[in-house]
Design an enzyme around this catalytic site. Sequence first.
Site, PDB file in Angstrom:
ATOM      1  N   ASP A 165      25.581 -12.331 -34.645  1.00 18.38           N
ATOM      2  CA  ASP A 165      25.712 -13.073 -35.894  1.00 18.38           C
ATOM      3  C   ASP A 165      24.955 -12.418 -37.048  1.00 18.38           C
ATOM      4  OD1 ASP A 165      27.290 -15.156 -34.857  1.00 18.38           O
ATOM      5  OD2 ASP A 165      25.527 -16.123 -34.014  1.00 18.38           O
ATOM      6  N   ASP A 220      28.707 -20.658 -36.126  1.00 12.69           N
ATOM      7  CA  ASP A 220      28.958 -20.039 -34.845  1.00 12.69           C
ATOM      8  C   ASP A 220      29.020 -21.164 -33.810  1.00 12.69           C
ATOM      9  OD1 ASP A 220      29.035 -18.000 -32.783  1.00 12.69           O
ATOM     10  OD2 ASP A 220      26.953 -18.534 -32.393  1.00 12.69           O
ATOM     11  N   ASP A 222      23.083 -17.829 -34.326  1.00  9.92           N
ATOM     12  CA  ASP A 222      21.841 -17.629 -33.593  1.00  9.92           C
ATOM     13  C   ASP A 222      21.766 -16.312 -32.835  1.00  9.92           C
ATOM     14  OD1 ASP A 222      23.656 -18.252 -31.496  1.00  9.92           O
ATOM     15  OD2 ASP A 222      21.964 -18.860 -30.246  1.00  9.92           O
TER      16      ASP A 222
END
Length: 626
Positions: free
Chosen positions: A505, A309, A501
């Site tokens: 996600d 990410d 995080d």
Amino acid sequence: MRVARLVLRYRVVSLTVVVGLVCAILALAGQWEAAAWIGGAYALAVALGYTVRMVRELRAGRVGVDLLAIVAIVATVLVGEIAASLIVVLMLSGGEALEDYANRRARRELDALLTRDPRSAHRYDGDTVVDVPIQEVRVGDLLLVRPPEVVPVDAELVSADAAFDVSSITGESLPVEKAAGDTVLSGSLNGTEAVRVRATALAADSQYQQIVALVAQASQSKAKVVRLADRFAVPFTVFSLLLAGTAWFVSGDPVRFAEVLVLATPCPLLIAAPVAFIGGMSRAARSGIIVRNGTVFEGLASARTAVFDKTGTLTTGRPVLREVRPAAGMEADELLALTASAEQYSSHVLAASVVAAAAERGLALRPVTDAEERATDGVVARVGGREVAVGKFRFVRSFAPDVERQPFAAGELAIYVAVDGAFGGTIIERDPPRPDAPGTIRRLRELGIGDIELLTGDAAETAASVAGELGITRFQAECLPADKVERVSSITERPVIMVGDGVNDAPVLASADVGVAMGAKGATAASESADVVLLVDAVARVADAVVIGRRTVSIALQSIWLGIAASVVLMVIATFGLIPAVVGALLQEVVDLATILAALRAARAGPGEAPPMRPKPFTDDEATAP
């Protein structure tokens, strides 16, 4: 007292020693028959107990290697090698006891978190302090934390100043200074003076309790490679029985059968993998890495693709305001005030920076009568009677068709705003890459993870800029959670490590072969869905986890094969009658000890591994920043 606890915990070992001493005394007194009867009866009783357990394991679908030990015990009793039968019993029960003891020592870093888990809090009731269970603490309660107690729940410091040891939370070895109003995470250890704090979260929602839950799950798990060791049982058992039977057939001496089997007892298979994986968990914990179970080490060790990410993972997650661009008819301060008022109800990291920027400019937040956050898209709220939509371009366009895409520099990102169905303007921010991100990408490639991708919900321009800075050639922008899951599922170079995080996600972390959550900012849904949780705010720990995983798996397999190889060599020698049953049983004890010592290497740092975390000081406020 400690010796008494050990005696009671490992009762079979203790009783075997007592029976062995009794038999030895009787033999020295010339009572050979009595010694043989007592020793033989005890050994057969233990064999019966293991037989019952073996049958239960088979019914549960698990094939073990107890059969070899049972046959060895019965065979030695039948041929009159009572001393050897007692040594086999001691070896089997002692091997299990050593495994348990080694596991307890190897996971002491994990247990340290559990043993410090606070159970009660000192709550002010007027001017009186009363002790209450931690579950009864409510948000807003005023608490007393004495030295050197653990802060029971996430709280805000009320006292003028204090120093806290946050090493168990962040890995920081130096005390962190706090002032009145600062956030103090649960699990922080108070310094030398009593302080007052005000609870800001319930116990179940606090940082430390979330970490404890992760640790408890990690320490109770069983790894896939352990089951693989169990599956070695069938060929190893067949080989051992055939070899022992051949030795008996060729020599014509049934004692030879027992002499071979005492060296075929299965302790190396039972001990090696569990000790190695618990040791690996312990080693990882010292680096601020919580691994949920041993199976995760296998995924880390063989990973071929890493997907990241962007916001808060490869970037700092603390964006800063660069520019306010109001549309025609809108003032910059008005646009920022309306945006911040709506964004105060968002959990996204960009929202916090907008609210902070408004505060820095002295802009008061407007009253909000209704607000709704739409995951990964933005927020729509009624601010002072006006409808304000804040978020991505396509989200805001559904409220204001006249919205216009805004140009911005590499590395910047745009937050679009609609006010009462019209384009209100754009907030330009920048979220710089983490300082350790380039080194992490480079190190992963050196470890053989050649395919590295970036998946983000941000605009393509922002994704391209960050990917370019970090040398990542594959990226996908404007991803919804479902898009991330679909992309990770379609990757052919597996296993896949996914690092993220945020709440958005969580689905992709759960679907990846190995999900890694940047958990230093709080135990969010991402942490709960992940296989690995990083307790320190450093993406470099992803590469460290891969190194630890590879070494742990390697040591587990080395230890298994060490035990098997040593047993096979000794069994072959025993087929020629060169190793008496008693001597063989004692030699197998040496093999067991060597296996345990080999597996315990996983608890120590190895070549290429980073030392235990000693990060630059950062505060709990940074650790919990949204």
